[in-house]
Design a protein around this motif. Structure first.
Motif, PDB file in Angstrom:
ATOM      1  N   LYS A  41     -41.557  30.889 -25.106  1.00 40.12           N
ATOM      2  CA  LYS A  41     -42.495  31.599 -25.968  1.00 40.12           C
ATOM      3  C   LYS A  41     -42.601  30.984 -27.360  1.00 40.12           C
ATOM      4  N   GLY A  42     -41.482  30.752 -28.054  1.00 41.73           N
ATOM      5  CA  GLY A  42     -41.478  30.228 -29.414  1.00 41.73           C
ATOM      6  C   GLY A  42     -41.197  28.732 -29.479  1.00 41.73           C
ATOM      7  N   PRO A  43     -41.325  28.140 -30.676  1.00 41.66           N
ATOM      8  CA  PRO A  43     -41.276  26.683 -30.809  1.00 41.66           C
ATOM      9  C   PRO A  43     -39.882  26.079 -30.963  1.00 41.66           C
ATOM     10  N   ASP A  44     -38.860  26.903 -31.161  1.00 41.64           N
ATOM     11  CA  ASP A  44     -37.542  26.359 -31.522  1.00 41.64           C
ATOM     12  C   ASP A  44     -36.466  26.692 -30.498  1.00 41.64           C
ATOM     13  N   SER A  45     -36.799  26.586 -29.224  1.00 35.56           N
ATOM     14  CA  SER A  45     -35.828  26.910 -28.185  1.00 35.56           C
ATOM     15  C   SER A  45     -34.573  26.059 -28.281  1.00 35.56           C
ATOM     16  N   PHE A  78     -43.635  23.283 -19.217  1.00 33.44           N
ATOM     17  CA  PHE A  78     -43.271  21.867 -19.259  1.00 33.44           C
ATOM     18  C   PHE A  78     -42.889  21.453 -20.678  1.00 33.44           C
ATOM     19  N   TRP A  79     -43.633  21.936 -21.671  1.00 38.61           N
ATOM     20  CA  TRP A  79     -43.356  21.611 -23.075  1.00 38.61           C
ATOM     21  C   TRP A  79     -41.971  22.130 -23.471  1.00 38.61           C
ATOM     22  N   GLN A  80     -41.650  23.344 -23.052  1.00 41.34           N
ATOM     23  CA  GLN A  80     -40.341  23.906 -23.379  1.00 41.34           C
ATOM     24  C   GLN A  80     -39.212  23.085 -22.739  1.00 41.34           C
ATOM     25  N   GLN A  81     -39.400  22.679 -21.498  1.00 40.34           N
ATOM     26  CA  GLN A  81     -38.398  21.841 -20.840  1.00 40.34           C
ATOM     27  C   GLN A  81     -38.156  20.551 -21.617  1.00 40.34           C
ATOM     28  N   GLN A  82     -39.224  19.924 -22.051  1.00 38.33           N
ATOM     29  CA  GLN A  82     -39.107  18.669 -22.782  1.00 38.33           C
ATOM     30  C   GLN A  82     -38.368  18.863 -24.101  1.00 38.33           C
ATOM     31  N   GLN A  83     -38.609  19.996 -24.759  1.00 37.10           N
ATOM     32  CA  GLN A  83     -37.932  20.269 -26.027  1.00 37.10           C
ATOM     33  C   GLN A  83     -36.429  20.483 -25.825  1.00 37.10           C
ATOM     34  N   LEU A  84     -36.064  21.099 -24.716  1.00 36.47           N
ATOM     35  CA  LEU A  84     -34.665  21.455 -24.491  1.00 36.47           C
ATOM     36  C   LEU A  84     -33.813  20.258 -24.085  1.00 36.47           C
ATOM     37  N   ARG A 234     -44.550  27.267 -37.831  1.00 38.34           N
ATOM     38  CA  ARG A 234     -43.709  26.323 -37.073  1.00 38.34           C
ATOM     39  C   ARG A 234     -44.322  26.046 -35.700  1.00 38.34           C
ATOM     40  N   ALA A 235     -44.854  27.081 -35.074  1.00 46.42           N
ATOM     41  CA  ALA A 235     -45.463  26.904 -33.749  1.00 46.42           C
ATOM     42  C   ALA A 235     -46.686  26.000 -33.827  1.00 46.42           C
ATOM     43  N   HIS A 236     -47.506  26.176 -34.862  1.00 46.90           N
ATOM     44  CA  HIS A 236     -48.700  25.340 -35.018  1.00 46.90           C
ATOM     45  C   HIS A 236     -48.337  23.912 -35.419  1.00 46.90           C
ATOM     46  N   ALA A 237     -47.296  23.753 -36.215  1.00 49.45           N
ATOM     47  CA  ALA A 237     -46.917  22.427 -36.709  1.00 49.45           C
ATOM     48  C   ALA A 237     -46.495  21.488 -35.585  1.00 49.45           C
ATOM     49  N   VAL A 238     -45.894  22.045 -34.545  1.00 52.16           N
ATOM     50  CA  VAL A 238     -45.424  21.207 -33.428  1.00 52.16           C
ATOM     51  C   VAL A 238     -46.399  21.240 -32.253  1.00 52.16           C
ATOM     52  N   HIS A 239     -47.573  21.850 -32.464  1.00 51.10           N
ATOM     53  CA  HIS A 239     -48.628  21.914 -31.437  1.00 51.10           C
ATOM     54  C   HIS A 239     -48.116  22.539 -30.143  1.00 51.10           C
ATOM     55  N   MET A 240     -47.404  23.637 -30.281  1.00 45.75           N
ATOM     56  CA  MET A 240     -46.846  24.326 -29.123  1.00 45.75           C
ATOM     57  C   MET A 240     -47.956  24.964 -28.289  1.00 45.75           C
TER      58      MET A 240
END
Length: 257
Positions: A41-45, A78-84, A234-240
């Motif tokens: 949901k959020g940008p900083d998982s 997919f985006w969350q997986q890549q961040q983690l 923060r969510a917009h800055a990382v294009h989540m």
């Protein structure tokens, strides 16, 4: 007496988590238990997982923590997986299902969603039968060493804090550690509350830790304000992906589909 902070459902909202941890420290609380859903949901998982690992004594698995390890077919997943990354994903996959402990003579059981599964949702207005099922030993929860069923159950998942008491079932097969009623509470959500109050929510338990002797105890709800505009930026800055939905939910305290 000792105090325990119980948090849940952070969902990648680092500013909310940091505000809650700061509030916990101000109260002089040393122990923090987390009931899952660190991510999504959020940008900083990734940062939330790292923070939880550093600060929490107990961490339980949520449905997002398990599900994010599965193949993803949506851009957000997919985006969350890549961040983690692989190490954090492995940590989330191995988290325990539930946690039992005694406090002031009461046997507490904590899990994310229900005694059946991290995906089995029990809502605030669910039937009494569904609520009572949360107090049963299952293959997922196991049983306490003395064979007792919990007196008090706490969970997360639905993002709506509440507390209710219920009479013990009359069946002789059901045994708890006291003759009084049962207590069920939901911790609410740190990152994305759904009760219409856009502030982080957590609980504080106070009592005699690891004691089976009856004594006074308390449960308190705490709401903590934080910089929501910063969290949205923060969510917009990382294009989540799905940043707009995230912004609506944390700014209103309501679910948006």
């Amino acid at each position: 007496m000792e105090k325990i902070a119980i948090i849940s459902d952070i969902h990648g909202n680092l500013p909310a988590l940091e505000a809650v941890i700061a509030d916990i420290k101000l109260r002089g609380i040393k122990r923090i238990y987390c009931l899952g859903d660190l991510v999504g949901k959020g940008p900083d998982s990734a940062a939330v997982v790292d923070t939880i690992q550093r600060t929490c004594e107990v961490v339980i698995q949520g449905n997002w923590d398990l599900g994010i390890n599965r193949p993803q077919d949506q851009p957000a997943g997919f985006w969350q997986q890549q961040q983690l990354g692989p190490e954090r994903l492995a940590y989330l996959a191995e988290l325990p299902f539930s946690f039992d402990f005694y406090l002031s003579g009461k046997l507490f059981r904590l899990f994310h969603a229900s005694s059946q599964s991290v995906y089995h949702r029990v809502k605030r207005k669910s039937s009494k039968k569904e609520r009572l099922a949360l107090f049963q030993n299952t293959e997922m929860t196991g049983a306490a060493p003395n064979g007792k069923l919990p007196d008090i159950v706490g969970y997360g998942d639905i993002h709506i804090p509440f507390l209710i008491t219920m009479k013990n079932p009359s069946e002789k097969s059901v045994t708890t550690s006291s003759d009084s009623g049962l207590m069920l509470f939901n911790v609410g959500s740190v990152g994305i509350p759904y009760d219409g109050i856009p502030q982080a929510c957590y609980c504080v338990l106070e009592g005699n830790m690891n004691s089976q002797l009856q004594a006074g105890f308390s449960l308190q709800y705490v709401r903590v304000p934080y910089d929501i505009d910063y969290a949205i930026s923060r969510a917009h800055a990382v294009h989540m992906p799905e940043a707009e939905r995230y912004a609506l939910e944390i700014s209103t305290g309501l679910v948006h589909k």
